[in-house]
Design an enzyme around this catalytic site. Structure first.
Site, PDB file in Angstrom:
ATOM      1  CB  THR A  14     -11.572   0.500 -63.261  1.00 26.69           C
ATOM      2  OG1 THR A  14     -10.719   1.282 -62.423  1.00 26.69           O
ATOM      3  CG2 THR A  14     -11.114   0.645 -64.690  1.00 26.69           C
ATOM      4  CE1 TYR A  27      -8.711   4.799 -64.431  1.00 26.39           C
ATOM      5  CE2 TYR A  27     -10.939   4.407 -63.663  1.00 26.39           C
ATOM      6  CZ  TYR A  27      -9.591   4.136 -63.607  1.00 26.39           C
ATOM      7  OH  TYR A  27      -9.124   3.211 -62.725  1.00 26.39           O
ATOM      8  CB  THR A  93      -9.087  -3.937 -59.331  1.00 29.47           C
ATOM      9  OG1 THR A  93      -8.410  -2.743 -59.706  1.00 29.47           O
ATOM     10  CG2 THR A  93      -9.954  -4.426 -60.474  1.00 29.47           C
ATOM     11  CG  ASP A  94      -7.262   0.625 -56.348  1.00 25.55           C
ATOM     12  OD1 ASP A  94      -6.726  -0.005 -57.287  1.00 25.55           O
ATOM     13  OD2 ASP A  94      -7.283   1.872 -56.286  1.00 25.55           O
ATOM     14  CE  LYS A 166      -5.090  -3.137 -59.098  1.00 29.30           C
ATOM     15  NZ  LYS A 166      -5.821  -1.853 -59.122  1.00 29.30           N
ATOM     16  CD  GLU A 284      14.948 -14.938 -39.735  1.00 30.94           C
ATOM     17  OE1 GLU A 284      15.778 -14.090 -39.383  1.00 30.94           O
ATOM     18  OE2 GLU A 284      14.445 -14.952 -40.877  1.00 30.94           O
TER      19      GLU A 284
END
Ligand code: ASP
Length: 328
Positions: A14, A27, A93-94, A166, A284
Site C-alpha cells: 500500500t 486501489y 503491511t499484510d 498486524k 493444560e
C-alpha cells in the site's frame, strides 16, 4: 556531514499503492513504481542518499520464496558493502511481520534493516506513507539503530520485527508488539530510543533456507474433529502450527492426532489464536507426554516462519525446536 547512503528495496504494498481516486476505497498495492515513490521523497529534502532497487511490485499477500531470496541477497550485499549504511524495505503491511521475522532470523545485526509500510495508498487523501518513510530514513540514518535486529517503522513507532504483528485491518495505527514494546519513538525530525541496542554484533541465527518446507497453520475451533490434522499430513506437511484456543488448547482428539504426527517426525508447535500472550509448556496440555512444542511469545504466523526455517535446517527434534522457540 556526509548524508548516509541507504539502499531502498521496493516490494510494493500500500505504501506504493495507487487508486483511481484519492477518496475511493479501491486501489492496487504496488501500483506506483519505486522510482516515482523516491521522486516524491526527494521533494521532502531528506538528508540521505537513497539508492532504489526494485525487487517486486506486489501486494504482500503474494510474497514468497522468490522475493524473500532476493531481499536476503540484497541485504547481505548491503551488509558487505562499506558504501551502504543501511537498508529500507518498502513492504505491504499484510505480511510485513513474516518477511521481517524471516530476515531477522537470517541476517547479522551489523547494519540497520528496516521495513516500512503504509495503511493508505500513496495517492489517497491523508496518506501515511511519506511520513512513515521519512521516519524510516531518520531511523536508518542513526548510528544507534544497528544491533537491534530487523525493525518495522509504522506511524511514529519503531517496532522489533520479531515481536510486531498486524492487529487492525485498516486503522492507521495497525501494529502491536508482544512481548517487547516499541524500541523507539520517531518523527521526521526526532528519534528517541527506549534502550541501548540489545543484539549488537550478533551473527545470523540461521542460514537462509534453500527452500521453505510446507508448514501449515491449523486453527482450532470448538467442536472440531481430528480430520484436518490427517488432511495436512496427507498433503505432506513437514510441520504443523496449532493456532489453538487460549493457551494453545484444542479438543482431546485433535491433540492426540497432533501427538501422533509429532511421533511420526512432523514437529508440532502449539501457538494461540488469541491476539496476545505466552503459550507455555505443560499448563493444560501435557507437552512432555504428547511430544509437542509450546510457541511461547510467537503467534501462529511467526511460529510457522520459525518452524519452516528450523525444518529447512534439519531441526525437527521436539527439544531442539522448543529451545529455538524459548530464545527471545
Ligand atoms: N494488501 C496490502 C499489502 O500487504 C496491504 C498493505 O500494504 O497495507 O501489500
Amino acid at each position: 556531514m556526509i548524508p548516509p547512503r541507504i539502499l531502498v528495496l521496493g516490494t510494493g504494498g500500500t505504501i506504493a499503492g495507487a487508486g483511481s481516486s484519492a477518496t475511493g476505497a479501491a486501489y492496487r498495492p504496488g501500483g506506483l513504481a519505486l522510482e516515482t515513490l523516491i521522486a516524491h521523497l526527494d521533494a521532502l529534502g531528506l538528508a540521505a542518499q537513497l539508492v532504489p532497487q526494485d525487487v517486486a511490485r506486489i501486494g504482500s499477500q503474494d510474497i514468497g520464496m522468490a522475493e524473500w531470496r532476493a531481499l536476503h541477497a540484497a541485504c547481505m550485499g548491503a551488509l558487505a558493502d562499506p558504501a551502504v549504511d543501511a537498508v529500507i524495505i518498502t513492504h505491504g503491511t499484510d505480511t510485513a511481520e513474516e518477511t521481517g521475522f524471516l530476515l531477522d532470523l537470517t541476517l547479522p545485526t551489523a547494519k540497520p534493516v528496516i521495513l516500512v509500510g503504509a495503511m493508505r495508498p500513496a495517492d489517497a487523501v491523508g496518506t501515511d506513507g511519506m511520513r512513515n518513510f521519512a521516519n524510516a530514513v531518520k531511523v536508518a540514518s542513526d548510528a544507534a539503530a544497528a544491533g537491534r535486529g530487523v525493525m518495522l517503522v509504522m506511524g511514529d513507532a519503531v517496532l522489533p520485527a520479531r515481536d510486531a504483528r498486524k492487529a487492525a485491518t485498516s486503522a492507521i495505527d495497525a501494529f502491536r508488539t508482544f512481548p517487547r514494546g516499541p524500541l523507539a519513538r520517531v518523527t521526521p525530525s526526532s528519534l528517541d530510543w527506549f534502550g541501548p541496542p540489545h543484539r549488537l554484533g550478533e551473527p545470523a541465527r540461521y542460514p537462509f533456507p534453500a527452500e521453505l518446507p510446507r508448514v501449515a497453520i491449523l486453527t482450532a475451533g470448538a467442536g472440531m474433529d481430528a480430520k484436518p490434522v490427517e488432511a495436512l499430513l496427507g498433503i505432506g506437511a513437514r510441520g504443523i502450527v496449532l493456532a489453538g484456543m487460549g493457551q494453545g488448547n484444542a479438543p482431546a482428539s485433535v491433540l492426540e492426532a497432533l501427538s501422533r504426527a509429532a511421533a511420526s517426525g512432523v514437529p508440532v508447535v502449539r501457538a494461540s489464536r488469541v491476539d496476545e500472550g505466552l503459550v507455555d509448556r505443560n499448563v493444560e496440555v501435557d507437552d512432555d507426554a504428547l511430544g509437542l512444542v509450546a510457541a511461547r511469545a510467537l503467534g501462529p504466523a511467526k511460529a510457522r516462519m520459525l518452524l519452516m526455517v528450523l525444518v529447512a535446517s534439519g531441526i525437527t527434534d521436539a527439544d531442539e525446536v522448543q529451545a529455538a522457540f524459548d530464545r527471545g
